[in-house]
Enzyme design. Structure first.
Site, PDB file in Angstrom:
ATOM      1  N   THR A  80       0.828  -1.205   0.000  1.00  0.00           N
ATOM      2  CA  THR A  80       0.000   0.000   0.000  1.00  0.00           C
ATOM      3  C   THR A  80       0.866   1.261   0.000  1.00  0.00           C
ATOM      4  OG1 THR A  80      -1.713  -1.162   1.253  1.00  0.00           O
ATOM      5  CG2 THR A  80      -1.815   1.236   1.240  1.00  0.00           C
ATOM      6  N   TYR A 102     -12.302  -3.927  -3.683  1.00  0.00           N
ATOM      7  CA  TYR A 102     -13.450  -3.571  -4.516  1.00  0.00           C
ATOM      8  C   TYR A 102     -14.452  -4.714  -4.698  1.00  0.00           C
ATOM      9  CZ  TYR A 102     -16.337  -1.405  -8.088  1.00  0.00           C
ATOM     10  OH  TYR A 102     -17.405  -0.880  -8.768  1.00  0.00           O
ATOM     11  N   TYR A 138      -2.687 -10.201   4.387  1.00  0.00           N
ATOM     12  CA  TYR A 138      -2.681  -8.769   4.721  1.00  0.00           C
ATOM     13  C   TYR A 138      -4.118  -8.320   4.883  1.00  0.00           C
ATOM     14  CZ  TYR A 138      -1.659  -3.718   4.028  1.00  0.00           C
ATOM     15  OH  TYR A 138      -1.564  -2.357   4.146  1.00  0.00           O
ATOM     16  N   ARG A 186      -9.100  -0.182   3.950  1.00  0.00           N
ATOM     17  CA  ARG A 186      -8.637   0.093   2.584  1.00  0.00           C
ATOM     18  C   ARG A 186      -9.411  -0.690   1.538  1.00  0.00           C
ATOM     19  NH1 ARG A 186      -4.600   3.753   0.378  1.00  0.00           N
ATOM     20  NH2 ARG A 186      -3.339   4.412   2.133  1.00  0.00           N
ATOM     21  N   LYS A 223      -0.558  -9.919   8.452  1.00  0.00           N
ATOM     22  CA  LYS A 223      -0.316  -8.524   8.788  1.00  0.00           C
ATOM     23  C   LYS A 223      -1.665  -7.940   9.160  1.00  0.00           C
ATOM     24  CE  LYS A 223       0.917  -4.000   6.881  1.00  0.00           C
ATOM     25  NZ  LYS A 223       1.275  -3.219   5.671  1.00  0.00           N
ATOM     26  N   ILE A 266       5.238  -4.309  10.178  1.00  0.00           N
ATOM     27  CA  ILE A 266       5.482  -3.785   8.833  1.00  0.00           C
ATOM     28  C   ILE A 266       5.106  -2.318   8.919  1.00  0.00           C
ATOM     29  CG2 ILE A 266       4.851  -3.849   6.395  1.00  0.00           C
ATOM     30  CD1 ILE A 266       4.444  -6.846   6.655  1.00  0.00           C
TER      31      ILE A 266
END
Length: 298
Positions: A47, A111, A137, A142, A166, A207
């Site tokens: 990202t 999406y 992740y 997001r 993550k 991270i």
């Protein structure tokens, strides 16, 4: 269960641009600075690396540069290999493996909003396509979908090379839930403000966005926590709180790239639309906050 894992202090690398193009020399230089300052692994094209606006060729070049820069240093490369199309994620994962990456970080499909079964099948397909370690992740803010614990446990059990997640939901409760029910799962902090709470609860690394700017401090914090030096680790996390919060005053990676530019670590301040430069007020606030910290150069 003996899974190969990648853990410790890891940096979600920014992607530098110059005149609208990937600045390959600057990228390599930034990675070498990370290596010099004690980072255990770099994470290209996540990202923070603006992967959503990179071409596939640029994405692959970033992975190649990271692998080359880290060769023979002991620093690992956890390459971003996510997509909302499973076949594209598979292609990126296979490229990362064939070009020497130590593992992949794969963001939940954005999406599409798949069901939990769709997420399971997506990740199982990716994991089955490679042999290197795979880190899930989870960043629902997001991507619009949450990888629930039941799906994470199922993937951890069924896929030999999926070693952890993550966790960037911002929920400490979620991290407690995961490790209470599967203590062998590797939980990696994906939110700098709560790095210490996650590590002290049994997380195995971070991270970090902030470590683009302050790799030495994020490395020290992480290693102290992993060595169970919790009071010292918390002191660093507390000291970093102001910059951690400021670096998310606008959408990531807008503030961190501005901070890197202010610090002289980037020659140009460029983003890919639809991302753009921060407001003048936020730029001033970032600069003022940075005065609290000693930022090491190249």
């Amino acid at each position: 269960m003996n899974k190969r894992v990648i853990q410790g202090a890891m940096t979600a690398l920014i992607t530098p641009f110059k005149n609208g193009k990937l600045d390959e020399q600057a990228y390599e230089k930034l990675i070498k600075r990370q290596i010099k300052n004690g980072i255990d692994a770099v994470v290209p094209v996540g990202t923070t690396g603006e992967s959503a606006t990179l071409t596939h060729d640029e994405h692959r070049i970033c992975i190649e540069i990271a692998v080359s820069a880290c060769k023979d240093t002991g620093v690992k490369v956890l390459a971003g290999a996510g997509s909302n199309a499973t076949h594209e994620a598979v292609g990126l994962a296979q490229f990362a493996q064939s070009h020497g990456a130590d593992g992949i970080l794969s963001v939940a499909p954005y999406y599409n909003k798949p069901t939990q079964e769709g997420l399971y099948q997506h990740y199982k397909t990716i994991a089955s396509s490679v042999e290197i370690p795979v880190l899930l992740y989870n960043v629902p803010g997001r991507v619009g979908v949450d990888i629930l614990p039941c799906t994470i446990f199922r993937l951890f059990k069924d896929c030999e090379n999926i070693f952890g997640v993550k966790e960037a939901s911002g929920s400490i409760d979620r991290c407690v839930d995961l490790l209470a029910h599967e203590p062998n799962l590797v939980v990696i902090s994906g939110e700098d403000a709560i790095n210490y709470p996650i590590l002290s609860n049994g997380g195995k690394g971070v991270i970090s966005v902030t470590s683009n700017l302050l790799p030495d401090k994020i490395s020290e914090l992480t290693h102290l926590a992993l060595d169970e030096e919790y009071i010292k680790a918390k002191a660093i996390n507390d000291k970093l709180y102001n910059i951690n919060k400021m670096l998310f005053c606008e959408s990531n990676p807008i503030p961190i790239k501005a901070a890197m530019y202010i610090a002289g670590l980037l020659e140009t301040l460029e983003y890919r639309l639809p991302l753009c430069a921060p407001s003048s007020e936020n730029l001033k606030n970032i600069e003022e906050t940075m005065k609290q910290y000693e930022i090491k150069g190249f």
